[in-house]
Design a protein around this motif. Structure first.
Motif, PDB file in Angstrom:
ATOM      1  N   PRO A   1      24.880  43.794  49.708  1.00 24.74           N
ATOM      2  CA  PRO A   1      25.134  44.446  48.420  1.00 24.74           C
ATOM      3  C   PRO A   1      26.472  45.176  48.358  1.00 24.74           C
ATOM      4  CG  PRO A   1      22.885  44.876  49.154  1.00 24.74           C
ATOM      5  CD  PRO A   1      23.593  44.218  50.302  1.00 24.74           C
TER       6      PRO A   1
ATOM      7  N   GLN B   1      30.904  45.749  44.594  1.00 24.72           N
ATOM      8  CA  GLN B   1      30.230  46.937  44.095  1.00 24.72           C
ATOM      9  C   GLN B   1      30.756  47.325  42.713  1.00 24.72           C
ATOM     10  OE1 GLN B   1      29.948  50.201  46.999  1.00 24.72           O
ATOM     11  NE2 GLN B   1      30.817  48.825  48.528  1.00 24.72           N
TER      12      GLN B   1
ATOM     13  N   ASP C   1      26.114  38.180  33.431  1.00 20.09           N
ATOM     14  CA  ASP C   1      25.890  39.501  34.025  1.00 20.09           C
ATOM     15  C   ASP C   1      27.200  39.987  34.624  1.00 20.09           C
ATOM     16  OD1 ASP C   1      25.067  41.791  35.296  1.00 20.09           O
ATOM     17  OD2 ASP C   1      23.683  40.800  36.686  1.00 20.09           O
TER      18      ASP C   1
ATOM     19  N   THR D   1      26.197  42.632  40.707  1.00 21.41           N
ATOM     20  CA  THR D   1      25.088  41.712  40.988  1.00 21.41           C
ATOM     21  C   THR D   1      25.409  40.308  40.496  1.00 21.41           C
ATOM     22  OG1 THR D   1      23.475  43.508  40.841  1.00 21.41           O
ATOM     23  CG2 THR D   1      22.648  41.255  40.582  1.00 21.41           C
TER      24      THR D   1
ATOM     25  N   ARG E   1      28.244  38.750  42.642  1.00 21.34           N
ATOM     26  CA  ARG E   1      27.781  38.259  43.951  1.00 21.34           C
ATOM     27  C   ARG E   1      27.068  36.921  43.799  1.00 21.34           C
ATOM     28  NH1 ARG E   1      26.476  43.781  44.708  1.00 21.34           N
ATOM     29  NH2 ARG E   1      24.264  43.380  44.281  1.00 21.34           N
ATOM     30  N   GLU E   2      26.300  36.754  42.726  1.00 20.50           N
ATOM     31  CA  GLU E   2      25.621  35.471  42.494  1.00 20.50           C
ATOM     32  C   GLU E   2      26.639  34.354  42.282  1.00 20.50           C
ATOM     33  OE1 GLU E   2      22.864  32.396  41.617  1.00 20.50           O
ATOM     34  OE2 GLU E   2      22.845  34.205  42.855  1.00 20.50           O
TER      35      GLU E   2
END
Length: 335
Positions: free
Chosen positions: A20, A24, A309, A313, A316-317
């Motif tokens: 994670p 960020q 999005d 998150t 990162r996808e």
């Protein structure tokens, strides 16, 4: 009242994408404009292999590094020397590797490497294209020196990837070449045929497959994967042919190409901005030209996957998808 900070997606050190902390959500100061900068309210960005490489290679830092190259958005402010764009213009561009990236609410970018986006495309559809379009255009028309009357055979390795997907289209529309593409999975083969490829080569058996599809040999070859392929290149490229590569394999030995006097070119679309060359504006001009081709229905977007999005998150996808090496076309993160 204008705030002095903005939201961005940043990294502090190179980490695996499943961590994670690899990307960020942060709050950072708004960009400060240089005289020829525009300030863009970013609506969509795409993720390229270059973004993945940049993230993985980051050295630890106390300051957040904002990544991201390809972007599309709306001009919110302009520097005092800007002449080509105005507040409210919808733009697309590939960014500058020497500056903070586009994965943010606002992004400062030089007007000379920016153009109005195709009116017929959404922000996501437009964001998919600039970096790969510039790479493909510079390869075809600057490194190879092709023209509308150029003939012969071109092979685009990685034909279903970002650069290959636009290179096939540009070569078919703007030259007289026979265009081949490498693809192995059924979905990749279907994709490159839809984009106009005249034939398909299996890169797992490159020399044999290219010999079957183009027994007369290749005049031009585009390579994003040169490691271990030089001997095959020497077999399948004709005497006095041309190869352009965008990768940087260690210990690359080009001597097998010498007997045929095969020319080797490097392509890095960031060269103009890295060295502030006198012709930086050529990138903005070519994006303007391609926008006309898109709006004229001669070139299509290479977007295949949208992550709705615009956060760490979602980013990162998108990085995970690109790292998989199994995507066709381009992956975009949109608001």
């Amino acid at each position: 009242m204008t705030t002095t900070t903005m939201r961005a997606i940043a990294s502090y050190r190179g980490l695996p994408v499943d961590n994670p902390e690899s990307l960020q959500d942060v709050e950072v100061p708004r960009p400060t404009l240089r005289p020829r900068d525009i300030l863009v309210r970013v609506q969509a960005v795409s993720v390229n292999p270059a973004d993945v490489k940049s993230r993985i290679a980051l050295e630890p830092s106390a300051d957040p590094r904002i990544l991201g190259f390809d972007a599309a958005g709306v001009v919110e402010a302009v520097g005092p020397e800007v002449t080509t764009l105005s507040v409210g213009d919808e733009v697309w561009y590939a960014g500058d590797a020497t500056r903070a990236g586009a994965n943010a609410d606002l992004h400062a970018v030089d007007e000379r490497i920016t153009a109005r986006k195709p009116a017929s495309l959404s922000f996501a559809e437009a964001a998919a294209m600039p970096l790969t379009t510039i790479t493909a255009w510079e390869t075809l028309f600057e490194r190879f020196g092709l023209t509308a009357g150029s003939t012969g055979t071109l092979l685009a390795l990685g034909g279903a990837g970002g650069v290959g997907s636009i290179m096939i289209q540009l070569a078919k529309e703007l030259t007289a070449l026979r265009v081949l593409a490498s693809a192995t999975r059924p979905e990749s083969q279907k994709w490159v045929r839809q984009l106009g490829a005249d034939g398909i080569v299996d890169h797992h058996r490159l020399a044999e497959s290219a010999g079957e599809v183009a027994p007369e040999g290749l005049d031009y070859l585009f390579s994003p994967h040169s490691h271990g392929n030089i001997e095959a290149f020497a077999r399948i490229v004709r005497p006095f042919g041309h190869i352009t590569a965008i990768d940087e394999p260690a210990g690359l030995d080009l001597l097998p190409l010498k007997p045929k006097s095969i020319a080797w070119h490097w392509e890095l679309m960031f060269t103009r901005t890295m060295y502030r060359t006198d012709d930086m504006s050529e990138q903005g001009k070519l994006l303007e030209t391609v926008a006309g081709l898109v709006d004229g229905k001669r070139i299509r977007t290479t977007l295949t996957t949208t992550v709705d999005d615009f956060s760490a998150t979602g980013m990162r996808e998108a990085h995970r998808l690109v790292e998989s090496g199994r995507t066709t076309g381009k992956v975009v993160v949109a608001r």
